[in-house]
Enzyme design. Structure first.
Site, PDB file in Angstrom:
ATOM      1  CD  GLU A 206      -7.498  12.272 -14.026  1.00  0.00           C
ATOM      2  OE1 GLU A 206      -7.336  11.075 -13.701  1.00  0.00           O
ATOM      3  OE2 GLU A 206      -7.042  13.211 -13.376  1.00  0.00           O
TER       4      GLU A 206
ATOM      5  CG  HIS B   3     -12.917   9.007  -9.645  1.00  0.00           C
ATOM      6  ND1 HIS B   3     -12.960   9.670  -8.434  1.00  0.00           N
ATOM      7  CD2 HIS B   3     -11.700   9.291 -10.179  1.00  0.00           C
ATOM      8  CE1 HIS B   3     -11.821  10.321  -8.253  1.00  0.00           C
ATOM      9  NE2 HIS B   3     -11.033  10.101  -9.296  1.00  0.00           N
ATOM     10  CD  GLU B   4     -10.384   7.744 -13.215  1.00  0.00           C
ATOM     11  OE1 GLU B   4      -9.943   8.870 -13.520  1.00  0.00           O
ATOM     12  OE2 GLU B   4     -10.069   7.168 -12.151  1.00  0.00           O
TER      13      GLU B   4
ATOM     14  CG  HIS C 153     -10.830  13.238 -13.027  1.00  0.00           C
ATOM     15  ND1 HIS C 153     -10.343  14.234 -12.213  1.00  0.00           N
ATOM     16  CD2 HIS C 153     -10.500  12.063 -12.420  1.00  0.00           C
ATOM     17  CE1 HIS C 153      -9.749  13.683 -11.151  1.00  0.00           C
ATOM     18  NE2 HIS C 153      -9.838  12.365 -11.247  1.00  0.00           N
TER      19      HIS C 153
ATOM     20  CD  GLU D 158      -7.860  12.769  -8.363  1.00  0.00           C
ATOM     21  OE1 GLU D 158      -8.971  12.208  -8.286  1.00  0.00           O
ATOM     22  OE2 GLU D 158      -7.123  12.681  -9.373  1.00  0.00           O
TER      23      GLU D 158
ATOM     24  CG  ASP E 145       4.781   9.888  -8.320  1.00  0.00           C
ATOM     25  OD1 ASP E 145       3.565   9.970  -8.567  1.00  0.00           O
ATOM     26  OD2 ASP E 145       5.637   9.667  -9.206  1.00  0.00           O
TER      27      ASP E 145
ATOM     28  CE1 TYR F   5      -6.574  10.742  -4.799  1.00  0.00           C
ATOM     29  CE2 TYR F   5      -8.530  10.126  -6.030  1.00  0.00           C
ATOM     30  CZ  TYR F   5      -7.157  10.251  -5.954  1.00  0.00           C
ATOM     31  OH  TYR F   5      -6.386   9.898  -7.022  1.00  0.00           O
TER      32      TYR F   5
END
Ligand code: BES
Ligand code: ZN
Length: 599
Positions: free
Chosen positions: A259, A283-284, A287, A306, A362, A370
């Site tokens: 995003e 979705h993006e 954001h 998320e 990460d 999510y």
């Protein structure tokens, strides 16, 4: 003295910077792309006021040449590397309590994890090299010295010199200059350059891609982008960033989408030729409110980015395709959540995670924030009712825009806004219980046919007596939405245990793929589910097909489970495929697969 840029009391353990003792006002990046040496070099200027004489910034694999405070050279030192957190850059002799310019001259090196440099051969057109960045969560520090924490946000100016067209996470002002007027966290910095062309996909939107694919990208997105933006605006409030563009990257881009403000980065695997994967764009662009206007203050509260975004994405889909479709998308999400909870360490199945200083964010990444996050919001919506929830949602995004917050502020604001209606929420259970949350009541209208057909295929009698040869035909799935095919394949995979030991299992599943013409699907989500199912069922030739596919797409959502599965069925094939293709993958992806394979 007041330092107001840090509203959240929670400490970000993933940064080494002294962000809590600085008040950052503005950041300018002046960079040139040196294509021959694969280096980004130039300066960053942070306008700031510090509470202390020393200021510490995050860097990772950067070469620091010179540091100036108010145009005078000042002493600095770069500490030894501290795992993923990188090397702290300490600048001394800063005037305390004075707003001034801290300017750092630096260049990147070949080890910088936030950039991928592609040779012309690695692009579609093969004419020019390509550069792109991916900063979330902690890779901005490998592109420029910064306070690499989502807890603080500033406006930016950029001046980027390149011999190819450049895109950055802002809007162009003049020539090589860009600006981002809305304050953003460091992880939303983005840059890309290469042989890029653009086409219109909506009233305020263009798609950018290599010229060879830009027309197909335009077709893929032009029907939905503006409608999705308008649906989001109806749910929330006006889109505040001006233009909304999409950049379709070469296949090694490690995510589905990212995003980046004004310019969503996207994998070419969503250009499927049938407009069925545009939910990634929904979705993006969602954001643009959740994450980019209102930001999680640390990576332990990632669900605020998320979970909210998945919630809004599905509300957009609900507006455009009906409420049953929203429910169905949530059912598919629940399947993903169950799978993620099975493979993730318990700590990272909590909504609020403890991301300690020795934990690389990460490594905590999964579908859990999510899906558990959006399930929590869905639960709250049902608890207080749609109209009360929608009113809360609008107020929340208005109240926290341009800021970063943690789950405790969310809770406080929810309770203050809806009052008594929130009395029965068990906050501690939602925040800290590992594993699955209570399952919402889904409308299963679109699920029923998928479940029934998957039961037919996985009944032991069907497989043992080769019954499918009599009843199965393409009409079984005619009129289905692609998401239904995905859910059907997930269900067959889940129930494979019931037929796996039967000698006919592989031929039944091979026929399933052939009869429904799933094996050749161009839709990456379908292709991925199919290959997983077929490899698990032992269908001949499919583990080789999976190996070949994950050598061509670099999206971690497919690559990581792909390698994990190959590793289970044929470690030699997994390792040799990875060794042969590792320079194709993005550094982030390469590091994750190395961990997954224990290399
Ligand atoms: N912000 C994420 C991508 C990301 C997450 C990058 C964490 C680095 C660290 C992005 O918005 C995202 O969630 N992408 C998904 C899209 C999907 C949920 C529709 C993806 O990449 O698959
Ligand atoms: Zn996202």
């Amino acid at each position: 003295m007041s330092f107001i840029t840090v509203p959240s009391a929670v400490t970000d353990n993933s940064t080494l910077s002294s962000y809590k003792s600085v008040d950052l006002e503005h950041t300018t990046l002046d960079l040139s792309i040196n294509w021959d040496d694969k280096i980004l070099a130039g300066s960053v200027t942070h306008v700031l006021k510090s509470e202390l004489k020393s200021v510490v910034l995050d860097t990772s694999f950067l070469k620091i040449d010179k540091v100036e405070w108010q145009n005078k050279v000042v002493k600095h030192d770069v500490a030894d590397r501290d795992s993923f957190r990188g090397s702290a850059l300490t600048v001394r002799d800063i005037e305390v309590g004075v707003v001034g310019e801290l300017k750092i001259y630096f260049s990147t090196t070949k080890d910088c994890t936030g950039l991928q440099w592609l040779s012309p051969e690695q692009t579609i057109g093969k004419k020019a090299p390509f550069l792109f960045s991916q900063c979330e969560p902690t890779h901005a520090r490998s592109i420029f010295p910064c306070f690499d924490t989502p807890s603080i946000k500033v406006p930016y100016k950029f001046d980027i010199d390149s011999k190819y067209p450049v895109l950055v996470s802002g809007t162009r002002t003049v020539g090589s200059k860009f600006e981002q007027k809305v304050p953003i966290p460091s992880y939303l910095f983005a840059i890309a350059s290469g042989n890029l062309k653009s086409k219109v996909i909506g009233l305020r939107s263009h798609v950018w891609a290599e010229p060879e694919i830009v027309d197909s990208c335009q077709w893929e997105f032009e029907a939905d982008t503006e409608l999705q933006l308008e649906a989001a605006e109806k749910l929330l409030f006006k889109y505040e960033w001006g233009s909304y563009d999409v950049l379709v990257l070469p296949p090694s881009f490690p995510f589905g989408g990212m995003e980046n403000p004004n310019i969503t980065f996207a994998t070419p695997t969503i250009v499927s030729g049938d407009r069925t994967l545009v939910n990634v764009i929904a979705h993006e662009l969602a954001h643009s409110w959740s994450g980019n206007l209102v930001t999680n203050s640390t990576w332990g509260h990632f669900w605020l980015n998320e979970g909210w975004t998945v919630y809004i994405e599905r509300r957009i889909l609900g507006q455009l395709h009906g409420e049953p479709y929203r429910h169905f998308a949530a059912i598919e999400g629940w399947q993903d959540l169950e799978n993620a909870i099975n493979v993730m360490p318990a700590e990272y199945t909590k909504l609020v995670m403890d991301v300690a200083s020795d934990v690389d964010p990460d490594d905590t990444f999964s579908t859990v924030p999510y899906e558990k996050g959006s399930t929590f919001l869905w639960y709250l919506e049902n608890l207080v009712g749609r109209s009360v929830f929608d009113d809360f949602m609008k107020k929340y995004f208005q109240a926290f825009k341009y800021k970063s917050l943690d789950s405790f502020k969310f809770k406080e604001f929810f309770i203050a806004t809806v009052g008594d209606a929130s009395a029965s929420v068990d906050w501690d259970a939602w925040f800290y219980n590992p594993g699955l949350p209570p399952k919402p009541q889904f409308n299963d209208e679109l699920l029923r046919v998928c479940a029934a057909l998957s039961d037919k295929w996985t009944s032991p009698a069907n497989v043992k007596n080769s019954e499918w040869k009599k009843w199965a035909s393409k009409t079984d799935i005619s009129g289905w939405r692609p998401l239904q095919v995905i859910v059907f394949l997930n269900l067959v995979t889940d129930k494979l245990g019931a037929i796996k030991t039967d000698a006919n299992c592989a031929s039944a599943i091979a026929d399933l793929g052939a009869i429904y013409e799933i094996g050749q699907s161009r839709n990456a989500e379908i292709k991925f589910r199919w290959l997983q199912l077929a490899v698990k069922a032992g269908v001949q030739g499919t583990k080789e097909a999976l190996a070949q596919w994950i050598a061509e797409v670099g999206r971690m959502k497919f690559v990581r489970p792909g390698y994990r599965l190959l590793n289970e069925v044929d470690r030699e094939l997994a390792v040799s495929t990875f060794e042969k293709n590792k320079t194709f993958y993005h550094a982030i992806c390469r590091a994750m697969v190395e961990k997954d394979l224990g290399l």
